[in-house]
Design an enzyme around this catalytic site. Structure first.
Site, PDB file in Angstrom:
ATOM      1  N   GLU A 246       3.099 -12.751   1.580  1.00  0.00           N
ATOM      2  CA  GLU A 246       3.316 -14.193   1.633  1.00  0.00           C
ATOM      3  C   GLU A 246       4.465 -14.530   2.580  1.00  0.00           C
ATOM      4  O   GLU A 246       5.409 -13.742   2.728  1.00  0.00           O
ATOM      5  CB  GLU A 246       3.652 -14.716   0.227  1.00  0.00           C
ATOM      6  CG  GLU A 246       2.577 -14.348  -0.776  1.00  0.00           C
ATOM      7  CD  GLU A 246       2.794 -14.905  -2.180  1.00  0.00           C
ATOM      8  OE1 GLU A 246       1.822 -14.894  -2.939  1.00  0.00           O
ATOM      9  OE2 GLU A 246       3.911 -15.339  -2.507  1.00  0.00           O
TER      10      GLU A 246
ATOM     11  N   CYS B  79      10.467 -17.960   6.184  1.00  0.00           N
ATOM     12  CA  CYS B  79      10.907 -16.790   5.421  1.00  0.00           C
ATOM     13  C   CYS B  79       9.754 -15.794   5.422  1.00  0.00           C
ATOM     14  O   CYS B  79       8.671 -16.104   4.915  1.00  0.00           O
ATOM     15  CB  CYS B  79      11.240 -17.280   4.006  1.00  0.00           C
ATOM     16  SG  CYS B  79      11.666 -15.969   2.874  1.00  0.00           S
TER      17      CYS B  79
ATOM     18  N   CYS C  39       7.891  -4.016  -2.890  1.00  0.00           N
ATOM     19  CA  CYS C  39       9.213  -3.451  -2.611  1.00  0.00           C
ATOM     20  C   CYS C  39       9.460  -2.335  -3.619  1.00  0.00           C
ATOM     21  O   CYS C  39       9.122  -2.466  -4.792  1.00  0.00           O
ATOM     22  CB  CYS C  39      10.293  -4.523  -2.749  1.00  0.00           C
ATOM     23  SG  CYS C  39      11.940  -3.902  -2.332  1.00  0.00           S
TER      24      CYS C  39
ATOM     25  N   CYS D 225      14.826  -4.419  -8.021  1.00  0.00           N
ATOM     26  CA  CYS D 225      15.919  -5.221  -8.568  1.00  0.00           C
ATOM     27  C   CYS D 225      15.355  -5.950  -9.796  1.00  0.00           C
ATOM     28  O   CYS D 225      14.220  -6.424  -9.777  1.00  0.00           O
ATOM     29  CB  CYS D 225      16.422  -6.222  -7.529  1.00  0.00           C
ATOM     30  SG  CYS D 225      17.015  -5.394  -6.042  1.00  0.00           S
TER      31      CYS D 225
ATOM     32  N   CYS E  54      13.782  -9.702  -9.688  1.00  0.00           N
ATOM     33  CA  CYS E  54      12.949 -10.055  -8.533  1.00  0.00           C
ATOM     34  C   CYS E  54      11.483  -9.777  -8.810  1.00  0.00           C
ATOM     35  O   CYS E  54      11.128  -8.667  -9.203  1.00  0.00           O
ATOM     36  CB  CYS E  54      13.413  -9.252  -7.314  1.00  0.00           C
ATOM     37  SG  CYS E  54      12.340  -9.463  -5.884  1.00  0.00           S
TER      38      CYS E  54
ATOM     39  N   CYS F 235      12.732 -18.455  -3.634  1.00  0.00           N
ATOM     40  CA  CYS F 235      13.276 -17.096  -3.487  1.00  0.00           C
ATOM     41  C   CYS F 235      12.914 -16.253  -4.692  1.00  0.00           C
ATOM     42  O   CYS F 235      13.123 -16.671  -5.826  1.00  0.00           O
ATOM     43  CB  CYS F 235      14.799 -17.099  -3.490  1.00  0.00           C
ATOM     44  SG  CYS F 235      15.537 -17.953  -2.176  1.00  0.00           S
TER      45      CYS F 235
HETATM   46  N1  SAH Z   1      14.924  -7.178   0.026  1.00  0.00           N
HETATM   47  C1  SAH Z   1      15.804  -8.043   0.679  1.00  0.00           C
HETATM   48  C2  SAH Z   1      15.161  -9.312   1.186  1.00  0.00           C
HETATM   49  C3  SAH Z   1      14.167 -10.003   0.284  1.00  0.00           C
HETATM   50  S1  SAH Z   1      14.795 -10.748  -1.157  1.00  0.00           S
HETATM   51  C4  SAH Z   1      16.996  -8.368  -0.195  1.00  0.00           C
HETATM   52  O1  SAH Z   1      16.979  -8.032  -1.370  1.00  0.00           O
HETATM   53  O2  SAH Z   1      17.953  -8.939   0.336  1.00  0.00           O
HETATM   54  C5  SAH Z   1      15.523 -12.258  -0.559  1.00  0.00           C
HETATM   55  C6  SAH Z   1      16.565 -12.859  -1.486  1.00  0.00           C
HETATM   56  O3  SAH Z   1      15.983 -13.420  -2.672  1.00  0.00           O
HETATM   57  C7  SAH Z   1      17.551 -11.809  -1.962  1.00  0.00           C
HETATM   58  O4  SAH Z   1      18.866 -12.269  -1.903  1.00  0.00           O
HETATM   59  C8  SAH Z   1      17.117 -11.632  -3.393  1.00  0.00           C
HETATM   60  O5  SAH Z   1      18.133 -11.068  -4.142  1.00  0.00           O
HETATM   61  C9  SAH Z   1      16.737 -13.023  -3.788  1.00  0.00           C
HETATM   62  N2  SAH Z   1      15.947 -13.068  -5.029  1.00  0.00           N
HETATM   63  C10 SAH Z   1      15.111 -12.124  -5.506  1.00  0.00           C
HETATM   64  N3  SAH Z   1      14.564 -12.526  -6.676  1.00  0.00           N
HETATM   65  C11 SAH Z   1      15.065 -13.748  -6.957  1.00  0.00           C
HETATM   66  C12 SAH Z   1      14.849 -14.707  -8.002  1.00  0.00           C
HETATM   67  N4  SAH Z   1      13.995 -14.461  -8.991  1.00  0.00           N
HETATM   68  N5  SAH Z   1      15.526 -15.858  -7.955  1.00  0.00           N
HETATM   69  C13 SAH Z   1      16.354 -16.136  -6.920  1.00  0.00           C
HETATM   70  N6  SAH Z   1      16.584 -15.287  -5.892  1.00  0.00           N
HETATM   71  C14 SAH Z   1      15.950 -14.099  -5.895  1.00  0.00           C
HETATM   72 FE1  SF4 Z   2      13.267  -5.590  -3.099  1.00  0.00          FE
HETATM   73 FE2  SF4 Z   2      13.389  -7.884  -4.451  1.00  0.00          FE
HETATM   74 FE3  SF4 Z   2      15.419  -6.146  -4.557  1.00  0.00          FE
HETATM   75 FE4  SF4 Z   2      14.951  -7.510  -2.278  1.00  0.00          FE
HETATM   76  S1  SF4 Z   2      15.556  -8.384  -4.255  1.00  0.00           S
HETATM   77  S2  SF4 Z   2      15.381  -5.298  -2.502  1.00  0.00           S
HETATM   78  S3  SF4 Z   2      12.690  -7.620  -2.350  1.00  0.00           S
HETATM   79  S4  SF4 Z   2      13.336  -5.780  -5.330  1.00  0.00           S
END
Ligand code: SAH
Ligand code: SF4
Length: 353
Positions: free
Chosen positions: A93, A106, A113, A117, A120, A338
């Site tokens: 997406e 974006c 991934c 995390c 996420c 995000c």
């Molecule tokens: N993997 C990379 C880029 C993709 S995530 C990274 O982690 O930086 C892009 C941003 O969205 C990151 O800062 C991530 O921590 C944030 N993010 C992920 N899940 C989220 C959520 N449920 N609510 C708000 N931000 C989130």
């Molecule tokens: Fe991967 Fe989501 Fe962590 Fe970014 S925030 S590194 S996309 S698991």
């Protein structure tokens, strides 16, 4: 049969080599890039300033192949989300976020991934594979072709969609070359941002390879909490991460700063104590902080911080002289905010089984 080369993945330099191997002059690169990136023409037959023989040759060994758009969703606030099909049941997406004076796209760098995390939704989907340069650039082309027809434009591109860009370095760096190249998208380096959860060795290499902006998903000011939220922190703890940030700052010009992203999770990382710790941690680093209210998704137990907690957190950082913004949540009604990008991932890590 010979696999045809998808020329979308080729940087200017790689196209020069490609044409030179065909015995063609370098100006062919300029002509082809103009067709692709300025006129959005992907059929060699219509590229009339290339000779008929050359068009025939190109057709036999190459193509310009964009993936299919499975869905295009329009949120009430102007955000647009595209779901792009990559075959084998994998979808990714990308999201366009219009603002008064700019428009940010974006984009995704991986199918899923692997880093998991805990807050996420992409991380919860597991991981299938890296995207190719062509698949990354296709996202920008698909979006810009549509937006052109609406008289809108992309002013910023951020690698904040699905995936960890610094675990797909070569494809991402080549894509950055094209984003910055005047013959392709012509964006300034400040308007292209790689966001990473902190793959330290790649951050060190990145300093030598590209000069786009860097964003760090920090989310906690101490190792204990950060390792819970961002598991890669166990491998590359905060002191190593910040050293790599300083190295990136040193490699750039004086105006360079690092954007620190901090997801606001109710009663997890949003206390006064954590705000003070964060302010202390970032002292002396040229930085901006982006507070991101947590965006919920099914299967999560986290909650978004209360607005009062976010304001309090922001004030503490402000008062310590750190530029801080709270990111407005956009595109929620189409799951485009995000961390809500889930796509469809045929998980190869089998983490969810
Ligand atoms: N993997 C990379 C880029 C993709 S995530 C990274 O982690 O930086 C892009 C941003 O969205 C990151 O800062 C991530 O921590 C944030 N993010 C992920 N899940 C989220 C959520 N449920 N609510 C708000 N931000 C989130
Ligand atoms: Fe991967 Fe989501 Fe962590 Fe970014 S925030 S590194 S996309 S698991």
């Amino acid at each position: 049969m010979l696999d045809k080369k998808n020329l979308l993945g080729f940087t200017q330099q790689q196209l020069n080599e490609f044409f030179s191997q065909m015995g063609e002059k370098p100006y062919r690169t300029r002509q082809l890039m103009q067709w692709i990136y300025k006129r959005h023409e992907f059929d060699f037959d219509n590229m009339l300033n290339l000779s008929k023989t050359l068009r025939g040759k190109l057709k036999s060994i190459a193509n310009i192949n964009l993936p299919n758009v499975v869905k295009q969703n329009f949120a009430t606030d102007g955000v647009i989300k595209w779901v792009v099909g990559l075959g084998e049941h994998n979808n990714i997406e990308m999201v366009y976020i219009p603002e008064k004076d700019r428009g940010t796209l974006c984009i995704s760098s991986q199918v899923g991934c692997a880093l998991a995390c805990t807050f996420c939704s992409t991380g919860m989907q597991g991981f299938n594979r890296n995207l190719s340069t062509a698949e990354i650039i296709s996202q920008v082309l698909i979006a810009s072709k549509y937006l052109d027809s609406q008289n809108k434009r992309i002013s910023n591109v951020v690698f904040m969609g699905m995936g960890e860009p610094l675990l797909n370095e070569e494809a991402v760096y080549d894509a950055c070359d094209l984003l910055l190249d005047d013959l392709a998208f012509g964006l300034s380096r400040r308007k292209v941002t790689i966001s990473t959860s902190g793959v330290v060795p790649a951050m060190l290499r990145m300093a030598d390879r590209t000069n786009v902006s860097l964003a760090i998903s920090l989310h906690a000011p101490d190792d204990k909490l950060r390792s819970e939220l961002v598991p890669i922190n166990e491998k590359y703890p905060i002191n190593e991460l910040l050293a790599a940030c300083k190295n990136y700052l040193k490699a750039g010009d004086q105006e360079r700063h690092i954007l620190f992203e901090y997801v606001m999770l109710d009663r997890v990382n949003d206390s006064v104590d954590y705000a003070n710790k964060l302010a202390k941690l970032l002292k002396g680093i040229s930085s901006k902080v982006n507070l991101i209210p947590f965006n919920p998704f099914p299967q999560t137990n986290y909650k978004t911080s209360k607005s009062s907690a976010i304001e309090r957190f922001q004030d503490i950082l402000h008062n310590s002289g750190i530029r801080t913004m709270t990111r407005r949540t956009r595109g929620e009604d189409v799951d485009a905010a995000c961390g809500q990008l889930a796509g469809k991932v045929l998980d190869k890590t089998k983490r969810n089984i």
